[in-house]
Design an enzyme around this catalytic site. Structure first.
Site, PDB file in Angstrom:
ATOM      1  N   HIS A   1     -10.493  -5.793   8.202  1.00 62.08           N
ATOM      2  CA  HIS A   1      -9.701  -6.879   7.603  1.00 62.08           C
ATOM      3  C   HIS A   1      -9.489  -8.062   8.547  1.00 62.08           C
ATOM      4  O   HIS A   1      -8.571  -8.862   8.363  1.00 62.08           O
ATOM      5  CB  HIS A   1      -8.338  -6.371   7.108  1.00 62.08           C
ATOM      6  CG  HIS A   1      -8.429  -5.181   6.223  1.00 62.08           C
ATOM      7  ND1 HIS A   1      -9.133  -5.188   5.050  1.00 62.08           N
ATOM      8  CD2 HIS A   1      -7.922  -3.931   6.350  1.00 62.08           C
ATOM      9  CE1 HIS A   1      -9.047  -3.996   4.474  1.00 62.08           C
ATOM     10  NE2 HIS A   1      -8.329  -3.213   5.257  1.00 62.08           N
TER      11      HIS A   1
ATOM     12  N   HIS B   1      -4.769  -0.376   9.353  1.00 63.53           N
ATOM     13  CA  HIS B   1      -4.142   0.923   9.592  1.00 63.53           C
ATOM     14  C   HIS B   1      -4.023   1.228  11.082  1.00 63.53           C
ATOM     15  O   HIS B   1      -4.676   2.117  11.641  1.00 63.53           O
ATOM     16  CB  HIS B   1      -4.907   2.017   8.846  1.00 63.53           C
ATOM     17  CG  HIS B   1      -4.876   1.796   7.364  1.00 63.53           C
ATOM     18  ND1 HIS B   1      -5.762   2.359   6.496  1.00 63.53           N
ATOM     19  CD2 HIS B   1      -4.027   1.043   6.603  1.00 63.53           C
ATOM     20  CE1 HIS B   1      -5.475   1.971   5.250  1.00 63.53           C
ATOM     21  NE2 HIS B   1      -4.424   1.164   5.305  1.00 63.53           N
TER      22      HIS B   1
ATOM     23  N   ASN C   1      -2.935  -4.339  -1.608  1.00 66.44           N
ATOM     24  CA  ASN C   1      -4.135  -4.272  -2.438  1.00 66.44           C
ATOM     25  C   ASN C   1      -4.249  -2.935  -3.169  1.00 66.44           C
ATOM     26  O   ASN C   1      -4.833  -2.870  -4.243  1.00 66.44           O
ATOM     27  CB  ASN C   1      -5.389  -4.534  -1.600  1.00 66.44           C
ATOM     28  CG  ASN C   1      -5.467  -3.642  -0.383  1.00 66.44           C
ATOM     29  OD1 ASN C   1      -4.510  -3.567   0.389  1.00 66.44           O
ATOM     30  ND2 ASN C   1      -6.570  -2.962  -0.198  1.00 66.44           N
TER      31      ASN C   1
ATOM     32  N   ASP D   1       0.858  -1.193   0.000  1.00 65.93           N
ATOM     33  CA  ASP D   1       0.000   0.000   0.000  1.00 65.93           C
ATOM     34  C   ASP D   1       0.891   1.238   0.000  1.00 65.93           C
ATOM     35  O   ASP D   1       1.195   1.816   1.047  1.00 65.93           O
ATOM     36  CB  ASP D   1      -0.995   0.008   1.163  1.00 65.93           C
ATOM     37  CG  ASP D   1      -2.180  -0.899   0.895  1.00 65.93           C
ATOM     38  OD1 ASP D   1      -2.195  -1.550  -0.167  1.00 65.93           O
ATOM     39  OD2 ASP D   1      -3.091  -0.957   1.740  1.00 65.93           O
TER      40      ASP D   1
END
Ligand SMILES: *[C@@H]1O[C@H](CO)[C@@H](O)[C@H](O)[C@H]1NC(C)=O
Ligand SMILES: *[C@@H]1O[C@H](CO)[C@@H](O)[C@H](O)[C@H]1NC(C)=O
Ligand SMILES: *[C@@H]1O[C@H](CO)[C@@H](O)[C@H](O)[C@H]1NC(C)=O
Ligand SMILES: *[C@@H]1O[C@H](CO)[C@@H](O)[C@H](O)[C@H]1NC(C)=O
Ligand SMILES: *[C@@H]1O[C@H](CO)[C@@H](O)[C@H](O)[C@H]1NC(C)=O
Ligand SMILES: *[C@@H]1O[C@H](CO)[C@@H](O)[C@H](O)[C@H]1NC(C)=O
Ligand SMILES: *[C@@H]1O[C@H](CO)[C@@H](O)[C@H](O)[C@H]1NC(C)=O
Ligand SMILES: *[C@@H]1O[C@H](CO)[C@@H](O)[C@H](O)[C@H]1NC(C)=O
Ligand SMILES: [Fe+2]
Ligand SMILES: [Fe+2]
Length: 544
Positions: A375, A404, A283, A226
């Site tokens: 997630h 995060h 992703n 990311d």
């Protein structure tokens, strides 16, 4: 004489006090066994992170003509080799874009042991990539010319000065940069500090993460996916903090604004031109475009030791950094046991000689042992496919991002505390503009639905309810799980300092803290005599 005795007594007391103070300052160690789960709730507001605008001087093009920009160094599989990458020419964005001819500019690196003695020369390859959207009203992108040159025959642990560009074109060579190769592989040979970051993006909070990281003077940066978050933008440059909330249903394809990649490369150049950086896909790198093409920016912009480590894939590869064998795995590539990645991993692990590289450290994007709601257990199929293989080879540490926030696990294998399991550390707290993860799956009413979510890039569904332990019969724990040692929703970065073949110091640094102070720290201690026999699969672990 009594006064003398008393002085001696006081002296010993002071010494003792000093010793206690030092002992108290020593970070805890995994040798003490699993620690009681800790959740730290920061008091400051976790308001959204704001992207650097395209008017910020740090993201604007300063190079002129064919001068190199976005200069970056990456490691090869061995410390005798390294990659230098850069970009020349201007990207185009808009209606009809015509790709540049990569043969226009040469790919040359001149290098040597002193800035005024760049006596060696290596040449490499150039390419361009495009991000095309065959949809009414969408803009296309085509990149500048991206160069990758592999330097070979380097000395380990040595500082090299270099200039890159095309010496045949006036003004087309870069300034002189310098980087240091990794120390030679060996059980007493380690890079000083390895920074581990994830989910950086390019916000003002990202710049705080990078400033804190730079203050720790890392020898190597590992970025667990990311990267630019260019897919938080439409092709007309309009951005959002939540793509699916803002444009999710109105766009014919998930758009990206590829110039954000160039902004990221420019902003990072002071770091990447002098400190090797290893990237693995997240992703946000998928970036679908025409013809179902994916990962074009990721595979074009970075150099990977794919051929050198025998993977021949940009999605997974391995490299040595002193006595550490790093394995970067693809969470968005086939990881099934009959697939190419798994077969490569088996071969790579079989080649590792733990008397030369005692440490086995892995990195990939999506965490296996996360306790946040976001997630939660999303890549269980990857864990089910690969965990046993890594465990049987004595994986020491696994770094991930994606969620995060920060979280460190106790040693765990298959959701069970295990003194020979790996320590899982998730550093998806780099500061990107998406929401920070603040909710835990074990909070009342926040256990996600165990049903599979449609996601073309995460194959299958493997996250079933637990069958044993305190959460048996349920999808989530009702308190912070025992496998979770420490979790906190703050932005930051981590530094791994491997001291010798048994001890590594891990420190996690929050952005809101002063440079140098650690929010979480632990000695990760290997126990090879207790655990490593397991990597010899022909010998039963508890056999005669
Ligand atoms: C993000 O950065 C802003 C300043 O740019 C700061 O006020 C805020 O606290 C930071 N957020 C976090 C979670 O660190
Ligand atoms: C972008 O490229 C695609 C594929 O070549 C093309 O169909 C489309 O018309 C282009 N868009 C524009 C705005 O030119
Ligand atoms: C970009 O497109 C979106 C959606 O169509 C629109 O709302 C926005 O105003 C456009 N921005 C610019 C700068 O044209
Ligand atoms: C792209 O993927 C979609 C959905 O999976 C499929 O229907 C389509 O045929 C694919 N297109 C190409 C060009 O492969
Ligand atoms: C992991 O645990 C599950 C559930 O207890 C069990 O079915 C499975 O066989 C275990 N896997 C390994 C590799 O031990
Ligand atoms: C799995 O656990 C959830 C609660 O976490 C529960 O609602 C669900 O019924 C369980 N499913 C099965 C098959 O036991
Ligand atoms: C390894 O390093 C640790 C921490 O610095 C130290 O306590 C330990 O004695 C060292 N072990 C060896 C074998 O050098
Ligand atoms: C693995 O175990 C086999 C059988 O006990 C033994 O012959 C072999 O030497 C062992 N290899 C290593 C690397 O320990
Ligand atoms: Fe992610
Ligand atoms: Fe992310």
């Amino acid at each position: 004489m009594p006064s003398n005795n008393i002085n001696m007594w006081w002296g010993s007391l002071l010494l003792l006090a000093a010793a206690v103070a030092v002992a108290a300052a020593e970070p805890p160690s995994t040798l003490a066994g699993p620690s009681r789960p800790v959740t730290v709730t920061p008091r400051e507001n976790r308001g959204h992170a704001v992207d650097l605008p395209d008017t910020d001087p740090r993201v604007q093009r300063r190079a002129t003509g064919w001068a190199p920009e976005q200069v970056a160094v990456a490691l090869s599989a061995a410390p005798t080799s390294a990659w230098v990458s850069w970009i020349t020419g201007e990207f185009q964005m808009g209606g009809t874009v015509k790709p540049l001819d990569p043969r226009t500019v040469g790919s040359v690196v001149r290098y040597g042991l002193a800035a005024d003695s760049l006596v060696r020369e290596a040449t490499g390859d150039a390419l361009v990539y495009s991000q095309l959207y065959p949809f009414e009203g969408l803009h296309n992108y085509t990149s500048g010319i991206i160069h990758h040159v592999r330097l070979q025959g380097l000395e380990p642990g040595t500082k090299y000065y270099y200039q890159c560009g095309d010496p045949a074109i006036p003004g087309a060579m870069s300034a002189v940069h310098a980087f240091r190769t990794m120390p030679a592989a060996g059980p007493r040979s380690y890079p000083g500090r390895i920074a581990v970051v994830g989910d950086l993006g390019l916000t003002y909070n990202t710049t705080s993460t990078v400033d804190h990281m730079t203050s720790n003077r890392p020898d190597l940066v590992v970025l667990v996916g990311d990267v630019s978050y260019a897919n938080m933008y439409l092709t007309n440059g309009t951005g959002t903090d939540c793509y699916s909330c803002s444009f999710g249903k109105s766009t014919p394809i998930h758009e990206t604004y590829q110039p954000r990649w160039d902004y990221w490369g420019r902003y990072m150049e002071p770091v990447t031109s002098s400190t090797p950086m290893m990237v693995v896909e997240g992703n946000h790198e998928i970036e679908e475009q025409i013809g179902n093409k994916t990962f074009a920016a990721y595979r074009s912009r970075f150099a990977f030791p794919s051929a050198e480590s025998g993977s021949f894939s940009p999605f997974y590869y391995s490299f040595d950094a002193g006595g550490i064998h790093f394995i970067m795995l693809g969470a968005y590539a086939d990881y099934g046991r009959s697939g190419e990645q798994y077969r490569w991993l088996e071969k790579d692990l079989a080649k590792v000689d733990r008397s030369v590289t005692p440490w086995l450290v892995a990195g990939w994007h999506a965490p296996w042992y996360t306790t946040y709601k976001a997630h939660y257990r999303e890549v269980e199929c990857m864990r089910v496919a690969m965990e046993e293989l890594l465990y049987s080879h004595g994986l020491d540490i696994a770094f991930t991002g994606h969620v995060h926030a920060y979280e460190r696990s106790n040693r765990v294998f298959n959701y069970t505390l295990d003194p020979c399991g790996a320590v899982y550390i998730s550093v998806g707290d780099g500061g990107n503009r998406e929401k920070m993860a603040t909710t835990h799956a074990d909070e009342p009413g926040h256990c996600p639905d165990p049903r599979p979510k449609p996601n073309a890039f995460i194959a299958g569904f493997c996250a079933f309810n637990f069958t044993s332990g305190p959460a048996a019969g349920r999808f989530c724990w009702d308190r912070q799980p025992d496998y979770s040692a420490y979790r906190e929703s703050s932005f930051g970065h981590g530094i791994l300092e491997v001291k010798n073949e048994t001890h590594a110091l891990w420190r996690w640094h929050r952005n809101q803290d002063l440079y140098g102070s650690a929010g979480d720290e632990i000695y990760i201690v290997r126990e090879p005599e207790r655990c490593l026999h397991k990597h010899n699969s022909t010998r039963p672990a508890h056999g005669p």
